[in-house]
Design an enzyme around this catalytic site. Structure first.
Site, PDB file in Angstrom:
ATOM      1  CD1 TRP A  93      -3.005   1.264   0.603  1.00 37.43           C
ATOM      2  CD2 TRP A  93      -1.769   2.272   2.161  1.00 37.43           C
ATOM      3  NE1 TRP A  93      -3.642   2.412   0.958  1.00 37.43           N
ATOM      4  CE2 TRP A  93      -2.908   3.057   1.913  1.00 37.43           C
ATOM      5  CE3 TRP A  93      -0.843   2.717   3.108  1.00 37.43           C
ATOM      6  CZ2 TRP A  93      -3.156   4.255   2.560  1.00 37.43           C
ATOM      7  CZ3 TRP A  93      -1.096   3.913   3.764  1.00 37.43           C
ATOM      8  CH2 TRP A  93      -2.235   4.666   3.490  1.00 37.43           C
ATOM      9  CG  ASN A  97       4.873  -3.599   7.053  1.00 36.60           C
ATOM     10  OD1 ASN A  97       4.582  -2.488   6.645  1.00 36.60           O
ATOM     11  ND2 ASN A  97       4.287  -4.152   8.096  1.00 36.60           N
ATOM     12  CD  GLU A 104     -17.298   4.322  14.583  1.00 31.72           C
ATOM     13  OE1 GLU A 104     -16.466   5.239  14.570  1.00 31.72           O
ATOM     14  OE2 GLU A 104     -17.119   3.238  13.999  1.00 31.72           O
ATOM     15  CE  LYS A 122     -16.888   2.401  10.508  1.00 28.97           C
ATOM     16  NZ  LYS A 122     -16.140   2.355  11.730  1.00 28.97           N
ATOM     17  CD  GLU A 170     -14.284   3.709   7.743  1.00 28.79           C
ATOM     18  OE1 GLU A 170     -14.781   3.348   8.805  1.00 28.79           O
ATOM     19  OE2 GLU A 170     -13.070   3.631   7.507  1.00 28.79           O
ATOM     20  CE  LYS A 192      -9.245  -3.643  10.536  1.00 33.62           C
ATOM     21  NZ  LYS A 192     -10.466  -2.898  10.899  1.00 33.62           N
TER      22      LYS A 192
HETATM   23  C1  F6R Z   1     -12.406   3.308  10.780  1.00 30.93           C
HETATM   24  C2  F6R Z   1     -11.205   2.721  11.324  1.00 30.93           C
HETATM   25  C3  F6R Z   1     -10.087   3.615  11.706  1.00 30.93           C
HETATM   26  C4  F6R Z   1      -9.296   3.025  12.883  1.00 30.93           C
HETATM   27  C5  F6R Z   1      -8.047   3.863  13.151  1.00 30.93           C
HETATM   28  C6  F6R Z   1      -7.279   3.346  14.334  1.00 30.93           C
HETATM   29  O1  F6R Z   1     -13.396   2.367  10.520  1.00 30.93           O
HETATM   30  O2  F6R Z   1     -11.092   1.528  11.428  1.00 30.93           O
HETATM   31  O3  F6R Z   1     -10.541   4.899  11.990  1.00 30.93           O
HETATM   32  O4  F6R Z   1     -10.123   2.994  14.001  1.00 30.93           O
HETATM   33  O5  F6R Z   1      -7.223   3.853  12.018  1.00 30.93           O
HETATM   34  O6  F6R Z   1      -6.878   2.031  14.142  1.00 30.93           O
HETATM   35  P1  F6R Z   1      -6.490   1.107  15.361  1.00 30.93           P
HETATM   36  O7  F6R Z   1      -7.709   0.898  16.165  1.00 30.93           O
HETATM   37  O8  F6R Z   1      -5.987  -0.150  14.728  1.00 30.93           O
HETATM   38  O9  F6R Z   1      -5.433   1.826  16.129  1.00 30.93           O
END
Ligand code: F6R
Length: 615
Positions: free
Chosen positions: A80, A106, A488, A492, A495, A610
């Protein structure tokens, strides 16, 4: 100076079977880590064959359809891009000039430009713009017949963050891998061993794993794994046995991971609660913490720091902790926290919330708070993740792997842990009446069943989602905990459906945003919080007076809401503290079905990945 590429998925195989099928399958399970280009390298018995291409993994699979490389050792990568463009030549794996060394990476090699200049002046030629290629060239430059020794020499030269797998035509019977600030897992098979960025890639092959820690290097052959610490001393690493079943990392019959993960929520919440309610049935126990009342007394202030959805969970957590313990809580977006000279000291507790446990901004905030002397606690979904290891203590959400980019079950389980934590702290400090705490715990225990009930009838939400799918702008409003959920819901929708959405504290609309409400503007109004219920109704009237199209989210015993809104969506009746866990679910579904109607790629929305391991 940062390199170009930072967020990727890595796989490796060494064994008696053909490596290629595992590499491609493993990469397909890691596409959530990156999906703009992919490649594999396989030792065919004489030389290393590298195949790579820009685009989704599917493009690589098509390229390999007629003539896939075959051999017993190989590595693969899905990428990515964060800065440079995705292209064939920038895709991994990268090779040295002589083709004898292969690297997948990575992370970021921060000093790659100076290293590259030096290598160029010595006659090395580069085929890509990546930081990673420097590592492959350095391997060639420093190789003296000892592969592991050369890896160590190169690691001493490069700076930055990485998980790396090395393969060499000189010693094709082994893969060497190492990591710093990025995850890496080794899967232990029968006459085969596996390497991956994350467990879903290997779960179909084995549950026995080693989770590498920073600075550790593993020498992996088909029937042995030797792990050494940064000084080169062998270590006796404890095996981590994955308890998720293979299906838990796959779609389990659903069309997308996101909808599967929405439906995973009753189980995810049940697993997260497991072992955390005492034998008496009404107290919260956290064996991981075992704080005393005295320790609790020392905490004068709490910070909750996170990004995105995890930050929204943190906002809910602030409310819980402040209400139940009366200890002041500040919430911070992780990317802001360390740059605003936060006033943090040894009487502070910093709680970081992170699904992946690898988010770079959150990790940096955690390190900064530690440097300032705060106690630290991580709430995360990934055992032994960087954040879990960095924090003084860790509380896990047991949501299982979350693959869809849009977070759903991680959010609800984060809220559950934050509420358990608030109750646990209140038990210690005696700041809330025992009767009230018992009431909350009784309701916590009902949550898996309540979520299950809510998910039984989602047809009306599908219909609304189709109606709203053509909208350009949607507003979400609510007060107190409903406001946190509105944020939230709005994230959702944005995105995954690319519909512009904004969340407002309902009382704030009239201070400017009301100007945007015209006939037909969709407004989702949350009205689950009893102490502000009437106020929220007034705000709903304000938008209805401008002919907005309002969906109200309310508890099932609310006989009133239908008089004020165009459509009502009911959640099972619950305690006001638990309402966010239920109220967010219709919003997750609304976003999902709106995205489906618009033909969006639900699990992999554009421009997003992700696990955000870059600043
Ligand atoms: C949105 C989403 C992101 C994560 C953020 C933090 O649906 O998933 O906003 O919540 O990038 O990620 P983590 O929780 O893995 O630190």
């Amino acid at each position: 100076m940062k390199g170009d590429f930072a967020m990727c998925g890595i796989v490796g195989y060494i064994g008696e079977e053909n490596a290629t099928p595992f590499l491609l399958d493993g990469l397909s399970r890691l596409e959530y880590r990156g999906y703009d280009s992919a490649g594999i390298a396989v030792y065919d018995g004489q030389k290393i064959v590298v195949e790579k291409t820009a685009g989704r993994l599917e493009a690589l699979k098509q390229k390999l359809e007629h003539n896939p490389p075959a051999g017993h050792a190989g590595v693969g990568h899905t990428r990515w891009a964060t800065h440079g463009r995705p292209s064939d030549r920038n895709s991994h794996p990268h090779s040295s000039c002589d083709g004898k060394f292969i690297v997948v990476h990575n992370g970021i090699i921060e000093n790659y430009l100076e290293l590259k200049e030096a290598l160029l002046s010595e006659g090395y030629t580069f085929t890509s713009e990546t930081d990673t290629e420097v590592v492959a060239q350095l391997m060639q430059k420093h190789y003296t017949g000892d592969l592991l020794g050369t890896v160590r020499k190169v690691l001493a030269i490069i700076e930055g963050s990485y998980s790396l797998v090395f393969m060499s035509a000189y010693q094709p019977d082994r893969l060497i891998c190492t990591k710093k600030d990025n995850p890496l897992v080794i899967g232990l098979g029968e006459r085969a061993n596996y390497i991956a960025s994350d467990i879903p890639a290997i779960i179909a092959k084995t549950r026995r794993t080693y989770i590498l820690s920073d600075g550790e290097t593993a020498i992996v052959t088909k029937d042995s794994v030797r792990i050494e610490n940064s000084k080169g001393e062998p270590i006796d690493k404890k095996e981590f046995v994955v308890t998720w079943n293979a299906q838990a990392a796959e779609k389990g019959g659903y069309e997308h991971f996101m909808i599967k993960e929405i439906y995973d929520q009753p189980k995810a919440v049940r697993d997260t609660l497991s072992g955390r309610i005492g034998k008496d049935g009404h107290s919260v126990v956290f064996e991981e913490l075992s704080w005393t009342a005295r320790e609790m007394e020392k905490i004068r202030k709490i910070f909750i720091v996170a990004c995105g959805t995890a930050y929204h969970a943190g906002m809910v957590g602030k409310h819980y902790i402040e209400q139940l313990t009366r200890v002041p809580v500040e919430t911070d977006i992780a990317s802001e926290f360390r740059y605003r000279a936060p006033i943090v000291g040894s009487d502070c507790l910093l709680i970081v919330v992170s699904q992946s446990g690898e988010t770079s901004d959150t990790l940096a905030a955690l390190k900064e708070a530690k440097r300032l002397g705060a106690q630290t606690l991580a709430i995360t979904n990934v055992v032994d993740s960087s954040i879990a290891r960095e924090a003084g203590k860790a509380l896990y959400t047991y949501a299982g792997p979350e693959i869809a980019v849009a977070s759903t079950k991680a959010y609800t389980t984060q809220i559950m842990v934050l509420l358990l934590l608030a109750v646990y702290m209140a038990q210690l400090s005696g700041s809330t009446q025992e009767r009230r705490l018992k009431e909350i715990v009784a309701e916590i225990k009902c949550m898996p069943e309540r979520i299950h009930k809510l998910l039984e009838d989602v047809d009306p939400i599908k219909v609304f989602a189709q109606q709203y799918a053509a909208s350009e702008d949607v507003f979400f409003i609510g007060r107190l905990l409903d406001y946190a959920v509105a944020l939230e819901g709005s994230l959702k929708l944005k995105e995954i459906s690319y519909i512009h959405a904004e969340a407002y504290a309902a009382g704030e609309l009239k201070h400017g945003t009301l100007a945007l409400i015209v006939a037909g503007t969709p407004v989702i109004a949350l009205a689950t919080q009893e102490e502000v219920y009437e106020k929220t109704l007034s705000n709903i009237k304000e938008v209805k007076a401008r002919d907005a199209l309002v969906i109200g989210i309310a508890m099932e015993n609310d006989a009133n809401i239908e008089k004020y809104v165009d459509h009502a969506v009911y959640i099972p009746h619950t305690d006001k503290y638990l309402a966010p866990v239920l109220a967010v679910i219709p919003l997750q579904l609304l976003a999902y079905y709106a995205a489906l109607s618009r033909g969006c790629n639900v699990d992999m929305p554009r421009n997003l990945a992700k696990s955000v391991t870059v600043e």
